[in-house]
Motif scaffolding. Structure first.
Motif, short mmCIF file in Angstrom:
data_model
loop_
_atom_site.label_atom_id
_atom_site.label_comp_id
_atom_site.label_asym_id
_atom_site.label_seq_id
_atom_site.Cartn_x
_atom_site.Cartn_y
_atom_site.Cartn_z
N PRO A 172 0.83 -1.21 0.00
CA PRO A 172 0.00 0.00 0.00
C PRO A 172 0.86 1.25 0.00
O PRO A 172 1.97 1.26 0.55
N ASP A 173 0.37 2.30 -0.64
CA ASP A 173 1.12 3.55 -0.69
C ASP A 173 0.19 4.73 -0.41
O ASP A 173 -0.93 4.54 0.07
N ASP A 174 0.65 5.93 -0.72
CA ASP A 174 -0.10 7.14 -0.36
C ASP A 174 -0.92 7.71 -1.52
O ASP A 174 -1.32 8.88 -1.48
N ARG A 175 -1.18 6.92 -2.55
CA ARG A 175 -2.01 7.41 -3.66
C ARG A 175 -3.42 7.74 -3.16
O ARG A 175 -3.88 7.18 -2.16
N GLU A 176 -4.11 8.61 -3.88
CA GLU A 176 -5.49 8.92 -3.52
C GLU A 176 -6.40 7.74 -3.84
O GLU A 176 -6.26 7.10 -4.89
N THR A 177 -7.30 7.45 -2.93
CA THR A 177 -8.21 6.32 -3.10
C THR A 177 -9.45 6.75 -3.90
O THR A 177 -9.74 7.95 -4.02
N PRO A 178 -10.22 5.79 -4.43
CA PRO A 178 -11.45 6.14 -5.17
C PRO A 178 -12.44 6.95 -4.34
O PRO A 178 -13.17 7.78 -4.88
N ALA A 179 -12.47 6.71 -3.01
CA ALA A 179 -13.38 7.47 -2.16
C ALA A 179 -13.07 8.96 -2.19
O ALA A 179 -13.96 9.81 -2.02
N VAL A 180 -11.80 9.28 -2.44
CA VAL A 180 -11.36 10.68 -2.49
C VAL A 180 -11.48 11.24 -3.91
O VAL A 180 -11.99 12.35 -4.11
N THR A 181 -11.02 10.48 -4.90
CA THR A 181 -10.99 10.98 -6.28
C THR A 181 -12.37 11.00 -6.94
O THR A 181 -12.66 11.87 -7.75
#
Length: 498
Positions: free
Chosen positions: A28-37
């Motif tokens: 896992p990393d710090d990319r934006e998740t679908p809930a955010v994007t």
């Protein structure tokens, strides 16, 4: 209770050790998740981590780890081993990858995710399979509670319309429509954590009530043999019977719900792997109760077999009363009524997701959600009322659910393995349990009475089913290794041309 406590400690330790290994393998990393994007305010909504965990637990659990564990206890304390190691090395891995792969692919349903890594043919199969399975689960989890409510009311002297199964079925289906249609944080995000807590409290009450009420648990090392009254083989009948609580393909249809609500990928370990470990603990408690409370005859679990013959709900009620008294009655009613309802509505919600992803229909608008909710719930109503009025029978169809459930889990694990091949990570984390579950599903299919066992020669014929099941699993592993090598060769060729 020493063997139970050892297994319970192993489960908890598994979360912090092997669960962490699985998490680091995925990366896992710090990319934006679908809930955010995406954040459409309907299905893609950021929820607090504690709510994510409790909702995920209730979505995947319901009555599964209770019913399955009680049935599994017929084989005796040996079922503790399957619940413990199945959860750590198979179920937790399955739930984690089904959730995180969905999150990495815009929260897509498991059918779409499977197709991406196993090909379009498998995608088409999984689409149809998933929707049919989810509608069936949702419908049965409406019919069952309706009948239980009627039985409870009639026992209290209630008559008239509210003592009619069809009336309660209609009420439950109306609730299903509302819960499936509106935003996930309006009902599911608010009420389900409460039910999730009740499910945990019920398990704690049972495990504390056993010694307090003078019940003595049998130890694994003193009963390391098959205690099933009908002498059903441990392999692979026990592994199919205890699905929820060890590994269940149904979970992969539920994980995308919470995958669309994660704020950070780093929550996946707690939400997906953690919820599966919690379900394993609940299953372990109910397996303990089944092995402890009821009498044995000639070393076989005859007492448990007798109580289960009256229905699983009767067994749950009986366990709760004997361990917790009047408080147990309240928790039992909550368990046998509320838990299946909460699994049923999320099943229909998942069916809507799956169809929406299939036909590429945006679900932000009310009209689009109506276009899917009406036919899906309509099918559920048709089947449900048909069952209530004696037109349809689920007796035969439902016997296939356990096998198809574990077969779905197998496919999801192979999907995770192919993902790890592409990412050049340790794919054996998924490939080993996928091979094991391939052997379980194949062996069961070859000898179970509702599968090839319909042919007298194959029925419970372990001499044929055992070696063939292993050969089939080895063949699947061979196909996987060949596909992984082919993928690596193509990738290297592409790099060389670049």
């Amino acid at each position: 209770m020493i063997s139970f406590l050892i297994c319970l400690c192993l489960l908890i330790a598994g979360y912090f050790t092997y669960g962490k290994l699985v998490d680091s393998t995925f990366g896992p990393d710090d990319r934006e998740t679908p809930a955010v994007t995406i954040n459409d305010g309907v299905d893609y909504v950021v929820l607090p981590q504690w709510k994510l965990f409790l909702v995920q637990l209730l979505n995947i659990a319901g009555l599964g780890p209770i019913f399955g564990a009680l049935q599994g206890a017929l084989w005796g304390p040996i079922v503790f081993l399957w619940i413990t190691f199945g959860t750590i090395f198979a179920g937790g891995v399955h739930d984690y990858f089904s959730g995180m792969l969905s999150e990495r692919n815009n929260g897509y349903s498991i059918a779409e995710v499977t197709g991406k890594y196993l090909g379009n043919t498998m995608k088409s199969i999984m689409r149809v399979f998933s929707v049919v399975l989810l509608v069936m689960v949702g419908t049965v989890f409406a019919v069952g509670p309706a009948g239980l409510i009627v039985q409870l009311l009639k026992s209290k002297g209630v008559e008239g319309a509210f003592a009619n199964t069809a009336v309660w079925l209609a009420i439950i289906l109306i609730y299903y429509f509302i819960a499936t249609f509106i935003s996930i944080d309006k009902i599911i995000g608010k009420i389900y954590p409460v039910f999730g807590i009740c499910l945990i409290i019920m398990a704690i009450g049972v495990v504390i009530g056993l010694p307090i009420n003078g019940f003595h648990a049998p130890e694994l090392w003193d009963h390391f043999y098959n205690m099933h009254p009908d002498a059903k083989p441990i392999w692979s009948f026990m592994f199919i019977t205890v699905a929820c609580g060890a590994i269940s393909g149904f979970h992969s249809t539920q994980s995308p719900l919470m995958a669309r609500c994660l704020k950070s990928e780093r929550q996946g370990h707690f939400v997906f792997y953690g919820a599966m470990v919690a379900e394993g603990c609940i299953a372990l408690v109910w397996a303990l109760a089944g092995c402890t409370i009821y009498s044995t005859t000639g070393g076989l679990n005859s007492g448990l077999n007798e109580i289960l013959a009256g229905g699983q709900s009767v067994a749950i009620y009986d366990v709760c009363v004997k361990t917790m008294g009047n408080i147990g009655v309240v928790l039992a009613m909550l368990g046998v009524v509320a838990c299946p309802i909460t699994s049923g509505d999320t099943a229909f919600r998942s069916a809507r997701y799956t169809v929406a992803d299939w036909i590429k229909m945006d679900q932000e608008s009310f009209s689009n959600r109506l276009k899917l909710c009406v036919p899906l719930l309509g099918c559920g109503a048709f089947l449900g009322f048909g069952n209530s009025f004696g037109i349809f029978s689920y007796a035969v169809i439902w016997r296939y659910f356990s096998w198809t459930n574990q077969t779905l889990a197998m496919l999801v694990l192979w999907t995770g393995a192919m993902y790890l091949v592409r990412e050049k990570r340790n794919y054996w984390v998924c490939a080993v349990p996928a091979t094991f579950m391939s052997a379980v599903s194949a062996t069961y299919f070859l000898m179970a009475p509702e599968c090839l066992g319909l042919i007298p020669f194959f029925k419970n014929n372990t001499a044929v089913a055992y070696p063939l099941g292993i050969i089939i699993a080895a063949f699947f592993l061979y196909l996987f290794i060949r596909a992984s090598k082919k993928y690596s060769t193509n990738q290297n060729a592409n790099l060389a041309h670049a």
